[in-house]
Motif scaffolding. Structure first.
Motif, PDB file in Angstrom:
ATOM      1  N   LEU A  11      -6.783   5.862  -7.067  1.00  0.00           N
ATOM      2  CA  LEU A  11      -6.316   5.351  -5.779  1.00  0.00           C
ATOM      3  C   LEU A  11      -7.100   4.101  -5.373  1.00  0.00           C
ATOM      4  CD1 LEU A  11      -4.591   5.658  -3.220  1.00  0.00           C
ATOM      5  CD2 LEU A  11      -6.352   7.203  -2.323  1.00  0.00           C
ATOM      6  N   LEU A  12      -8.428   4.133  -5.543  1.00  0.00           N
ATOM      7  CA  LEU A  12      -9.230   2.964  -5.190  1.00  0.00           C
ATOM      8  C   LEU A  12      -8.799   1.742  -6.003  1.00  0.00           C
ATOM      9  CD1 LEU A  12     -12.759   4.631  -4.925  1.00  0.00           C
ATOM     10  CD2 LEU A  12     -11.345   3.779  -3.038  1.00  0.00           C
ATOM     11  N   HIS A  13      -8.424   1.981  -7.258  1.00  0.00           N
ATOM     12  CA  HIS A  13      -7.934   0.875  -8.098  1.00  0.00           C
ATOM     13  C   HIS A  13      -6.595   0.368  -7.572  1.00  0.00           C
ATOM     14  CE1 HIS A  13      -5.739  -0.861 -11.557  1.00  0.00           C
ATOM     15  NE2 HIS A  13      -6.944  -1.401 -11.839  1.00  0.00           N
ATOM     16  N   ASP A  14      -5.723   1.292  -7.215  1.00  0.00           N
ATOM     17  CA  ASP A  14      -4.392   0.890  -6.741  1.00  0.00           C
ATOM     18  C   ASP A  14      -4.450   0.172  -5.393  1.00  0.00           C
ATOM     19  OD1 ASP A  14      -3.123   1.926  -8.954  1.00  0.00           O
ATOM     20  OD2 ASP A  14      -2.681   3.875  -8.016  1.00  0.00           O
ATOM     21  N   LEU A  15      -5.486   0.433  -4.617  1.00  0.00           N
ATOM     22  CA  LEU A  15      -5.599  -0.193  -3.301  1.00  0.00           C
ATOM     23  C   LEU A  15      -6.185  -1.603  -3.360  1.00  0.00           C
ATOM     24  CD1 LEU A  15      -6.795   2.844  -1.135  1.00  0.00           C
ATOM     25  CD2 LEU A  15      -4.522   1.795  -1.164  1.00  0.00           C
ATOM     26  N   GLU A  16      -6.557  -2.070  -4.557  1.00  0.00           N
ATOM     27  CA  GLU A  16      -7.038  -3.446  -4.699  1.00  0.00           C
ATOM     28  C   GLU A  16      -5.833  -4.370  -4.785  1.00  0.00           C
ATOM     29  OE1 GLU A  16      -9.744  -3.910  -7.915  1.00  0.00           O
ATOM     30  OE2 GLU A  16     -11.105  -2.346  -7.229  1.00  0.00           O
ATOM     31  N   ILE A  17      -5.656  -5.203  -3.756  1.00  0.00           N
ATOM     32  CA  ILE A  17      -4.489  -6.071  -3.656  1.00  0.00           C
ATOM     33  C   ILE A  17      -4.967  -7.494  -3.404  1.00  0.00           C
ATOM     34  CG2 ILE A  17      -2.402  -6.587  -2.323  1.00  0.00           C
ATOM     35  CD1 ILE A  17      -2.289  -3.598  -1.628  1.00  0.00           C
ATOM     36  N   THR A  55     -15.109   1.904  -1.708  1.00  0.00           N
ATOM     37  CA  THR A  55     -15.566   3.121  -2.404  1.00  0.00           C
ATOM     38  C   THR A  55     -15.095   4.347  -1.623  1.00  0.00           C
ATOM     39  OG1 THR A  55     -17.663   3.164  -1.181  1.00  0.00           O
ATOM     40  CG2 THR A  55     -17.600   1.910  -3.257  1.00  0.00           C
ATOM     41  N   ALA A  56     -15.482   5.516  -2.107  1.00  0.00           N
ATOM     42  CA  ALA A  56     -15.104   6.768  -1.455  1.00  0.00           C
ATOM     43  C   ALA A  56     -16.314   7.672  -1.334  1.00  0.00           C
ATOM     44  CB  ALA A  56     -14.004   7.470  -2.240  1.00  0.00           C
ATOM     45  N   GLN A  57     -16.333   8.460  -0.260  1.00  0.00           N
ATOM     46  CA  GLN A  57     -17.367   9.480  -0.095  1.00  0.00           C
ATOM     47  C   GLN A  57     -16.716  10.758   0.436  1.00  0.00           C
ATOM     48  OE1 GLN A  57     -21.209   9.043   1.401  1.00  0.00           O
ATOM     49  NE2 GLN A  57     -21.399   6.824   0.975  1.00  0.00           N
ATOM     50  N   THR A  58     -17.361  11.883   0.117  1.00  0.00           N
ATOM     51  CA  THR A  58     -16.873  13.201   0.540  1.00  0.00           C
ATOM     52  C   THR A  58     -17.844  13.801   1.545  1.00  0.00           C
ATOM     53  OG1 THR A  58     -15.828  13.588  -1.591  1.00  0.00           O
ATOM     54  CG2 THR A  58     -16.235  15.519  -0.212  1.00  0.00           C
ATOM     55  N   TYR A  59     -17.305  14.379   2.583  1.00  0.00           N
ATOM     56  CA  TYR A  59     -18.135  15.051   3.592  1.00  0.00           C
ATOM     57  C   TYR A  59     -18.543  16.413   3.051  1.00  0.00           C
ATOM     58  CZ  TYR A  59     -19.666  16.864   8.115  1.00  0.00           C
ATOM     59  OH  TYR A  59     -20.404  17.379   9.143  1.00  0.00           O
ATOM     60  N   VAL A  65       0.846  -1.202   0.000  1.00  0.00           N
ATOM     61  CA  VAL A  65       0.000   0.000   0.000  1.00  0.00           C
ATOM     62  C   VAL A  65       0.879   1.249   0.000  1.00  0.00           C
ATOM     63  CG1 VAL A  65      -1.647   1.349   1.344  1.00  0.00           C
ATOM     64  CG2 VAL A  65      -1.970  -1.122   1.077  1.00  0.00           C
ATOM     65  N   ALA A  66       1.913   1.233   0.829  1.00  0.00           N
ATOM     66  CA  ALA A  66       2.819   2.384   0.904  1.00  0.00           C
ATOM     67  C   ALA A  66       3.506   2.618  -0.431  1.00  0.00           C
ATOM     68  CB  ALA A  66       3.849   2.168   2.013  1.00  0.00           C
ATOM     69  N   GLU A  67       3.946   1.539  -1.080  1.00  0.00           N
ATOM     70  CA  GLU A  67       4.601   1.684  -2.384  1.00  0.00           C
ATOM     71  C   GLU A  67       3.659   2.320  -3.399  1.00  0.00           C
ATOM     72  OE1 GLU A  67       5.804  -2.231  -3.369  1.00  0.00           O
ATOM     73  OE2 GLU A  67       7.396  -2.331  -1.825  1.00  0.00           O
ATOM     74  N   ARG A  68       2.382   1.924  -3.356  1.00  0.00           N
ATOM     75  CA  ARG A  68       1.433   2.471  -4.330  1.00  0.00           C
ATOM     76  C   ARG A  68       1.101   3.938  -4.032  1.00  0.00           C
ATOM     77  NH1 ARG A  68      -2.392  -2.778  -5.883  1.00  0.00           N
ATOM     78  NH2 ARG A  68      -0.593  -4.114  -6.378  1.00  0.00           N
ATOM     79  N   GLY A  91      -1.265 -17.217  -0.773  1.00  0.00           N
ATOM     80  CA  GLY A  91      -0.233 -17.916  -0.026  1.00  0.00           C
ATOM     81  C   GLY A  91      -0.822 -18.991   0.841  1.00  0.00           C
ATOM     82  N   GLN A  92      -0.053 -20.087   0.980  1.00  0.00           N
ATOM     83  CA  GLN A  92      -0.440 -21.195   1.851  1.00  0.00           C
ATOM     84  C   GLN A  92      -1.823 -21.753   1.479  1.00  0.00           C
ATOM     85  OE1 GLN A  92      -0.145 -19.963   5.937  1.00  0.00           O
ATOM     86  NE2 GLN A  92       1.964 -19.192   5.699  1.00  0.00           N
ATOM     87  N   GLY A  93      -2.103 -21.732   0.143  1.00  0.00           N
ATOM     88  CA  GLY A  93      -3.374 -22.295  -0.300  1.00  0.00           C
ATOM     89  C   GLY A  93      -4.557 -21.395  -0.096  1.00  0.00           C
ATOM     90  N   HIS A  94      -4.318 -20.163   0.351  1.00  0.00           N
ATOM     91  CA  HIS A  94      -5.418 -19.228   0.593  1.00  0.00           C
ATOM     92  C   HIS A  94      -5.242 -18.003  -0.309  1.00  0.00           C
ATOM     93  CE1 HIS A  94      -6.941 -21.319   4.179  1.00  0.00           C
ATOM     94  NE2 HIS A  94      -5.646 -21.547   4.461  1.00  0.00           N
ATOM     95  N   ILE A  95      -6.347 -17.476  -0.749  1.00  0.00           N
ATOM     96  CA  ILE A  95      -6.343 -16.232  -1.525  1.00  0.00           C
ATOM     97  C   ILE A  95      -7.177 -15.212  -0.771  1.00  0.00           C
ATOM     98  CG2 ILE A  95      -7.009 -15.099  -3.668  1.00  0.00           C
ATOM     99  CD1 ILE A  95      -6.552 -17.731  -5.105  1.00  0.00           C
ATOM    100  N   ALA A  96      -6.625 -14.045  -0.561  1.00  0.00           N
ATOM    101  CA  ALA A  96      -7.350 -12.973   0.136  1.00  0.00           C
ATOM    102  C   ALA A  96      -7.299 -11.711  -0.711  1.00  0.00           C
ATOM    103  CB  ALA A  96      -6.731 -12.725   1.506  1.00  0.00           C
ATOM    104  N   ARG A  97      -8.351 -10.933  -0.613  1.00  0.00           N
ATOM    105  CA  ARG A  97      -8.434  -9.683  -1.387  1.00  0.00           C
ATOM    106  C   ARG A  97      -8.581  -8.522  -0.419  1.00  0.00           C
ATOM    107  NH1 ARG A  97     -12.880  -6.826  -3.544  1.00  0.00           N
ATOM    108  NH2 ARG A  97     -12.370  -5.575  -5.400  1.00  0.00           N
ATOM    109  N   VAL A  98      -7.775  -7.508  -0.660  1.00  0.00           N
ATOM    110  CA  VAL A  98      -7.786  -6.303   0.173  1.00  0.00           C
ATOM    111  C   VAL A  98      -8.173  -5.122  -0.708  1.00  0.00           C
ATOM    112  CG1 VAL A  98      -6.415  -4.724   1.591  1.00  0.00           C
ATOM    113  CG2 VAL A  98      -6.046  -7.190   1.754  1.00  0.00           C
ATOM    114  N   THR A  99      -9.075  -4.298  -0.219  1.00  0.00           N
ATOM    115  CA  THR A  99      -9.436  -3.054  -0.903  1.00  0.00           C
ATOM    116  C   THR A  99      -9.307  -1.900   0.092  1.00  0.00           C
ATOM    117  OG1 THR A  99     -11.770  -3.287  -0.324  1.00  0.00           O
ATOM    118  CG2 THR A  99     -11.042  -4.224  -2.445  1.00  0.00           C
ATOM    119  N   GLY A 100      -9.513  -0.714  -0.392  1.00  0.00           N
ATOM    120  CA  GLY A 100      -9.453   0.462   0.468  1.00  0.00           C
ATOM    121  C   GLY A 100     -10.711   1.296   0.363  1.00  0.00           C
TER     122      GLY A 100
END
Length: 489
Positions: free
Chosen positions: A421-427, A475-479, A379-382, A431-440
């Motif tokens: 940014l939302l696209h870049d945060l999709e990771i 997703t993103a929202q603005t105040y 995330v930091a690299e992106r 590993g170890q037979g498991h797949i996980a998805r992270v978003t922001g």
């Protein structure tokens, strides 16, 4: 005589004793010149005894003596103190016939003085006043009829005694001055060696620029800092060229202010050595005055490269998140406060993004914390990718990140940035037979809607973040502030 005629006996005595102390002759070893003068007086007047006498408060002491005289005697009932006190010559033809001395122990006992003739011996003080400090006298065991020549001879010999005392005093003072000079030279040499050692230990040096001659001189320490041969000639040309910009301009401006105002200065700057190495130095400068006018610029230069590097590293560590190498929470707050202050002054607007990772806990639970740490680093690299250079990213802690948006960025431009940014945060983590998805999920707030208050703008961004999570994660929202109430739109 000046004002001495108006002085009391006590004051005159004090003046004579002060003069005696100034010549520093009392209780000194025998000296051939004084001994020869006493013998000459004895022979010329044909007496059995003679002396050059100094009169102290309680005693009389003989600098030179001939005949059966003790080295010193008490002052009471003696002959020379009379001359000393009256500051006038004294002749006593037969002491047994003089009521002042007939019962004196010096007459009734050894050395059985029957004849005495003495004249004052004076010295000239720094203020020009001649003050009596003792006598030149002759004595005999037989009475004798004095002649006018007796006092004339003694007076002339007293002049020789005074010259001897003056010459001796000058010689002693010259020796003292020479000794003081020698000691001063030795002290300066010690201080010079100590200063050189201090320069080496502190990695520093001193300089002096002669304003009239336009000449520069360096100590060994400055040569060492510039990586030039110690003791060589100072470099030709403008030494300011050793300072790269913008430090060169800052140094010149500081020097000009010192010349204009007389105020000293200190500053830190980069310096390029003769070998092309960059060093960080601390410079000080002040004016040296001569007859009330500026004569030179003097100061110190210290190599603080190592310390500066350490301080820089410590500051970086204090401001940086160790895992991601992004700014930490404290640095984020510091930068945000500065940007809000600028926006308030310029009537501008600053945007803030709060980012929360979705699915991060699942990565930690399924794949372990090492995998979770790898996600945070990705995330930091992106957030440091090309296209985000104008933004200031930070890790607030855990899986929470934040971004400060450049002042007065158009909201349409920010919308495009957030979509990317939302696209870049999709990771995806596998590993170890498991797949996980992270978003922001992103919450956005603007400082103008929070009165440029840090706590308020962060609350707004946090409210927008959780509103977005409730709607749909990733997703993103603005105040935004609606006319009838404050809420997330």
């Amino acid at each position: 005589m000046g004002f001495r005629g108006l002085m009391s006996d006590t004051q005159r005595e004090a003046l004579r004793q002060q003069a005696l102390a100034e010549i520093d002759l009392l209780d000194t070893p025998p000296e051939r010149e004084f001994d020869a003068l006493a013998k000459l007086a004895q022979r010329m007047l044909g007496t059995g005894m003679s002396s050059i006498t100094l009169v102290a408060p309680e005693r009389q002491w003989f600098k030179a003596r001939c005949g059966p005289l003790a080295a010193e005697t008490q002052r009471a009932q003696a002959f020379c103190p009379i001359v000393f006190e009256t500051e006038a010559p004294l002749i006593v033809a037969d002491t047994t016939l003089d009521p002042r001395f007939a019962t004196s122990l010096f007459v009734t006992r050894a050395p059985h003085i029957r004849y005495y003739a003495g004249v004052p011996v004076r010295v000239r003080r720094p203020d020009g006043e001649r003050v009596t400090v003792g006598t030149l006298c002759v004595l005999d065991e037989q009475p004798r009829a004095p002649t006018p020549a007796d006092l004339d001879i003694l007076t002339e010999l007293a002049c020789v005694a005074e010259a001897l005392i003056e010459a001796r005093t000058l010689a002693v003072r010259a020796a003292e001055v020479a000794d003081e000079h020698r000691m001063a030279v030795e002290r300066l040499e010690r201080e010079r060696r100590q200063f050189k050692r201090a320069e080496r230990m502190a990695d520093m040096g001193s300089y002096r620029y002669d304003i009239e001659k336009r000449s520069l001189s360096w100590s060994d320490g400055v040569f060492a800092i510039h990586e030039l041969p110690v003791g060589g000639a100072e470099p030709d040309g403008d030494v300011m060229e050793a300072f790269p910009e913008p430090d060169r301009t800052a140094f010149r401006a500081a020097v000009m202010r010192t010349l204009d105002t007389g105020e000293p200065f200190e500053l830190e700057a980069d310096l390029v050595t003769a070998k092309g190495n960059i060093r960080r130095v601390r410079c000080s400068c002040e004016i040296e005055l001569a007859k009330g006018k500026p004569a030179a610029l003097i100061g110190l230069i210290q190599n603080i490269t190592e310390r500066h590097g350490l301080e820089t590293r410590l500051r970086h560590q204090a401001r940086t998140d160790d895992l991601t190498q992004l700014a930490n929470r404290a640095e984020f707050h510091r930068v945000l406060d500065a940007r809000l202050h600028e926006a308030r002054a310029a009537d501008g607007d600053v945007g803030v993004l709060l980012i929360d990772l979705d699915g991060f806990k699942g990565v930690n639970d399924a794949l372990g914390h090492a995998a979770g740490d790898a996600v945070l680093r990705r995330v930091a690299e992106r957030l440091r990718k090309a296209g985000y250079e104008r933004y200031f990213p930070a890790r607030l802690g855990g899986d929470e990140f934040a971004v400060v948006v450049p002042q007065n960025l158009a909201r349409t431009d920010l919308d495009r940035m957030v979509r990317r940014l939302l696209h870049d945060l999709e990771i995806v983590v596998d590993g170890q037979g498991h797949i996980a998805r992270v978003t922001g999920t992103v919450g956005i707030a603007w400082s103008s809607e929070a009165s440029h208050d840090r706590d308020a703008v962060l609350r707004h961004a946090d409210a927008a973040l959780y509103a977005a999570k409730r709607t749909r994660k990733g997703t993103a929202q603005t105040y935004r502030v609606k006319p009838d109430s404050r809420q997330v739109a």
